[in-house]
Design a protein around this motif. Structure first.
Motif, PDB file in Angstrom:
ATOM      1  N   THR A  83      -3.727   0.094  11.999  1.00  9.07           N
ATOM      2  CA  THR A  83      -3.645   1.300  11.170  1.00  9.07           C
ATOM      3  C   THR A  83      -2.553   2.248  11.654  1.00  9.07           C
ATOM      4  OG1 THR A  83      -5.385   2.293  12.541  1.00  9.07           O
ATOM      5  CG2 THR A  83      -6.057   1.257  10.473  1.00  9.07           C
ATOM      6  N   PHE A  84      -2.046   2.013  12.849  1.00  8.16           N
ATOM      7  CA  PHE A  84      -0.990   2.875  13.386  1.00  8.16           C
ATOM      8  C   PHE A  84       0.401   2.428  12.938  1.00  8.16           C
ATOM      9  CE2 PHE A  84      -4.521   2.906  16.475  1.00  8.16           C
ATOM     10  CZ  PHE A  84      -4.854   4.257  16.414  1.00  8.16           C
ATOM     11  N   GLU A  85       0.467   1.259  12.327  1.00  4.83           N
ATOM     12  CA  GLU A  85       1.755   0.720  11.863  1.00  4.83           C
ATOM     13  C   GLU A  85       2.207   1.471  10.611  1.00  4.83           C
ATOM     14  OE1 GLU A  85       4.879  -2.083  12.336  1.00  4.83           O
ATOM     15  OE2 GLU A  85       3.045  -1.958  13.522  1.00  4.83           O
ATOM     16  N   HIS A  86       3.488   1.895  10.614  1.00  4.12           N
ATOM     17  CA  HIS A  86       4.025   2.595   9.444  1.00  4.12           C
ATOM     18  C   HIS A  86       3.999   1.663   8.246  1.00  4.12           C
ATOM     19  CE1 HIS A  86       6.011   5.725   7.340  1.00  4.12           C
ATOM     20  NE2 HIS A  86       7.169   5.101   7.207  1.00  4.12           N
ATOM     21  N   VAL A  87       3.433   2.129   7.130  1.00  2.00           N
ATOM     22  CA  VAL A  87       3.145   1.223   6.015  1.00  2.00           C
ATOM     23  C   VAL A  87       4.299   1.038   5.027  1.00  2.00           C
ATOM     24  CG1 VAL A  87       2.190   2.880   4.343  1.00  2.00           C
ATOM     25  CG2 VAL A  87       1.251   0.554   4.481  1.00  2.00           C
ATOM     26  N   THR A  88       5.219   1.992   4.938  1.00  2.00           N
ATOM     27  CA  THR A  88       6.290   1.903   3.937  1.00  2.00           C
ATOM     28  C   THR A  88       7.101   0.617   4.034  1.00  2.00           C
ATOM     29  OG1 THR A  88       6.445   4.313   3.766  1.00  2.00           O
ATOM     30  CG2 THR A  88       8.335   3.049   2.978  1.00  2.00           C
ATOM     31  N   PRO A  89       7.536   0.193   5.233  1.00  2.00           N
ATOM     32  CA  PRO A  89       8.278  -1.072   5.321  1.00  2.00           C
ATOM     33  C   PRO A  89       7.448  -2.272   4.846  1.00  2.00           C
ATOM     34  CG  PRO A  89       8.543   0.206   7.331  1.00  2.00           C
ATOM     35  CD  PRO A  89       7.467   0.865   6.538  1.00  2.00           C
ATOM     36  N   LEU A  90       6.132  -2.206   5.034  1.00  2.00           N
ATOM     37  CA  LEU A  90       5.264  -3.304   4.605  1.00  2.00           C
ATOM     38  C   LEU A  90       5.187  -3.354   3.081  1.00  2.00           C
ATOM     39  CD1 LEU A  90       2.307  -2.819   7.141  1.00  2.00           C
ATOM     40  CD2 LEU A  90       4.440  -4.086   7.452  1.00  2.00           C
ATOM     41  N   LEU A  91       5.054  -2.183   2.453  1.00  2.00           N
ATOM     42  CA  LEU A  91       5.002  -2.120   0.990  1.00  2.00           C
ATOM     43  C   LEU A  91       6.312  -2.604   0.379  1.00  2.00           C
ATOM     44  CD1 LEU A  91       3.258   1.366   0.474  1.00  2.00           C
ATOM     45  CD2 LEU A  91       2.213  -0.904   0.316  1.00  2.00           C
ATOM     46  N   LYS A  92       7.405  -2.233   1.018  1.00  2.00           N
ATOM     47  CA  LYS A  92       8.728  -2.674   0.532  1.00  2.00           C
ATOM     48  C   LYS A  92       8.861  -4.188   0.628  1.00  2.00           C
ATOM     49  CE  LYS A  92      11.649   1.369   1.461  1.00  2.00           C
ATOM     50  NZ  LYS A  92      12.806   1.864   2.250  1.00  2.00           N
ATOM     51  N   LYS A  93       8.422  -4.728   1.747  1.00  2.00           N
ATOM     52  CA  LYS A  93       8.521  -6.171   1.956  1.00  2.00           C
ATOM     53  C   LYS A  93       7.691  -6.937   0.927  1.00  2.00           C
ATOM     54  CE  LYS A  93       8.315  -9.647   5.639  1.00  2.00           C
ATOM     55  NZ  LYS A  93       7.983  -9.896   7.066  1.00  2.00           N
ATOM     56  N   LEU A  94       6.533  -6.392   0.581  1.00  2.00           N
ATOM     57  CA  LEU A  94       5.657  -7.019  -0.404  1.00  2.00           C
ATOM     58  C   LEU A  94       6.100  -6.722  -1.846  1.00  2.00           C
ATOM     59  CD1 LEU A  94       2.295  -6.143   1.344  1.00  2.00           C
ATOM     60  CD2 LEU A  94       3.083  -8.473   0.848  1.00  2.00           C
ATOM     61  N   HIS A  95       7.000  -5.748  -1.966  1.00  2.00           N
ATOM     62  CA  HIS A  95       7.456  -5.266  -3.275  1.00  2.00           C
ATOM     63  C   HIS A  95       6.281  -4.731  -4.092  1.00  2.00           C
ATOM     64  CE1 HIS A  95      10.446  -5.127  -6.631  1.00  2.00           C
ATOM     65  NE2 HIS A  95      11.226  -4.925  -5.601  1.00  2.00           N
ATOM     66  N   TRP A  96       5.392  -3.994  -3.406  1.00  2.00           N
ATOM     67  CA  TRP A  96       4.244  -3.358  -4.054  1.00  2.00           C
ATOM     68  C   TRP A  96       4.598  -1.915  -4.381  1.00  2.00           C
ATOM     69  CZ3 TRP A  96      -0.511  -4.884  -0.523  1.00  2.00           C
ATOM     70  CH2 TRP A  96      -0.780  -6.248  -0.698  1.00  2.00           C
ATOM     71  N   LEU A  97       4.356  -1.514  -5.613  1.00  2.00           N
ATOM     72  CA  LEU A  97       4.568  -0.130  -6.011  1.00  2.00           C
ATOM     73  C   LEU A  97       3.440   0.755  -5.490  1.00  2.00           C
ATOM     74  CD1 LEU A  97       5.563  -0.594  -9.769  1.00  2.00           C
ATOM     75  CD2 LEU A  97       7.069   0.225  -7.949  1.00  2.00           C
ATOM     76  N   PRO A  98       3.770   1.971  -5.043  1.00  2.00           N
ATOM     77  CA  PRO A  98       2.700   2.928  -4.744  1.00  2.00           C
ATOM     78  C   PRO A  98       1.870   3.175  -6.003  1.00  2.00           C
ATOM     79  CG  PRO A  98       4.795   3.684  -3.848  1.00  2.00           C
ATOM     80  CD  PRO A  98       5.100   2.500  -4.722  1.00  2.00           C
ATOM     81  N   VAL A  99       0.622   3.561  -5.829  1.00  2.00           N
ATOM     82  CA  VAL A  99      -0.315   3.699  -6.940  1.00  2.00           C
ATOM     83  C   VAL A  99       0.220   4.610  -8.047  1.00  2.00           C
ATOM     84  CG1 VAL A  99      -2.607   4.542  -7.599  1.00  2.00           C
ATOM     85  CG2 VAL A  99      -2.316   3.201  -5.514  1.00  2.00           C
ATOM     86  N   LYS A 100       0.817   5.719  -7.666  1.00  2.00           N
ATOM     87  CA  LYS A 100       1.359   6.669  -8.654  1.00  2.00           C
ATOM     88  C   LYS A 100       2.355   5.987  -9.586  1.00  2.00           C
ATOM     89  CE  LYS A 100       3.840  11.083  -8.826  1.00  2.00           C
ATOM     90  NZ  LYS A 100       4.404  12.183  -7.997  1.00  2.00           N
ATOM     91  N   PHE A 101       3.183   5.111  -9.031  1.00  2.00           N
ATOM     92  CA  PHE A 101       4.201   4.421  -9.819  1.00  2.00           C
ATOM     93  C   PHE A 101       3.616   3.198 -10.529  1.00  2.00           C
ATOM     94  CE2 PHE A 101       6.499   6.991  -6.827  1.00  2.00           C
ATOM     95  CZ  PHE A 101       7.570   7.460  -7.560  1.00  2.00           C
ATOM     96  N   LEU A 102       2.575   2.647  -9.965  1.00  4.00           N
ATOM     97  CA  LEU A 102       1.874   1.530 -10.608  1.00  4.00           C
ATOM     98  C   LEU A 102       1.268   1.988 -11.944  1.00  4.00           C
ATOM     99  CD1 LEU A 102       1.252  -1.432  -9.846  1.00  4.00           C
ATOM    100  CD2 LEU A 102      -0.910  -0.634  -8.886  1.00  4.00           C
ATOM    101  N   ILE A 103       0.756   3.206 -11.959  1.00  5.94           N
ATOM    102  CA  ILE A 103       0.189   3.774 -13.179  1.00  5.94           C
ATOM    103  C   ILE A 103       1.288   3.992 -14.220  1.00  5.94           C
ATOM    104  CG2 ILE A 103      -0.922   5.844 -14.131  1.00  5.94           C
ATOM    105  CD1 ILE A 103      -2.422   6.024 -11.390  1.00  5.94           C
TER     106      ILE A 103
END
Length: 195
Positions: A83-103
């Motif tokens: 949980t201490f790992e910065h998540v933004t690079p992980l989301l980018k690598k997965l090409h997952w949109l943040p929830v706000k943009f997913l909507i």
């Protein structure tokens, strides 16, 4: 019960269901490779987040944050990060949109389908193509109805959908292939989310 109360209940239900699925996946994560973990998360967790998420457009940030934490947890689970790992690079690598943009993605796609005869008739009835603009200005622009109810009225599909769709680049709004539109829309929103 108030609209906000209903939304709070819906978000709570999403969070509870998605967390339950994540806990189950985490129990067997050591037996799964990365690709299969992504498949499980997509089918069991994102299916909960995606369901009717258009209704969550423009809800307060603290409410969306509850769902975003689920997505962040899922990304860390995929890559076996703490949980201490910065998540933004992980989301980018997965090409997952943040929830706000997913909507926004879901709403914009629904509008495109409506304008191209691929959506239910009742959605078509909620949208009106703007014919008041000159030919040079008119490129699949929609009328944004006025509302007296700023807190709730602006969240209605008939108002939020035209706002989101009109904000897209012209080259996206004029695409006539759903595959091209989906790909271009995700790239556009991904760049907005992580610029």
């Amino acid at each position: 019960q108030s609209t906000w109360g209903n939304m709070n209940k819906q978000i709570g239900s999403i969070v509870k269901s998605a967390n339950y699925q994540l806990r189950n996946i985490s129990r067997i994560r050591k037996y799964l490779d990365e690709a299969n973990t992504i498949k499980l998360v997509t089918s069991l967790v994102f299916s909960r987040i995606d369901y009717c998420n258009c209704l969550l457009y423009d809800v307060p940030e603290y409410q969306l944050r509850r769902i975003q934490l689920i997505v962040n947890h899922a990304a860390r689970l995929v890559f076996k990060k703490t949980t201490f790992e910065h998540v933004t690079p992980l989301l980018k690598k997965l090409h997952w949109l943040p929830v706000k943009f997913l909507i926004k993605y879901k709403i914009a796609l629904m509008v495109w389908k409506s304008l191209n005869g691929l959506a239910p008739e009742y959605l078509n009835d909620l949208l009106e193509v703007n014919t008041q603009l000159s030919r040079s200005q008119y490129v699949n622009t929609l009328v944004v109805p006025k509302t007296n109810y700023k807190t709730i009225g602006d969240k209605a599909f008939s108002i939020s959908a035209p706002k989101i769709y009109n904000s897209l680049p012209v080259e996206l709004r004029t695409m006539n292939s759903i595959y091209s539109f989906k790909k271009g829309l995700k790239t556009h929103l991904f760049n907005q989310a992580f610029e």
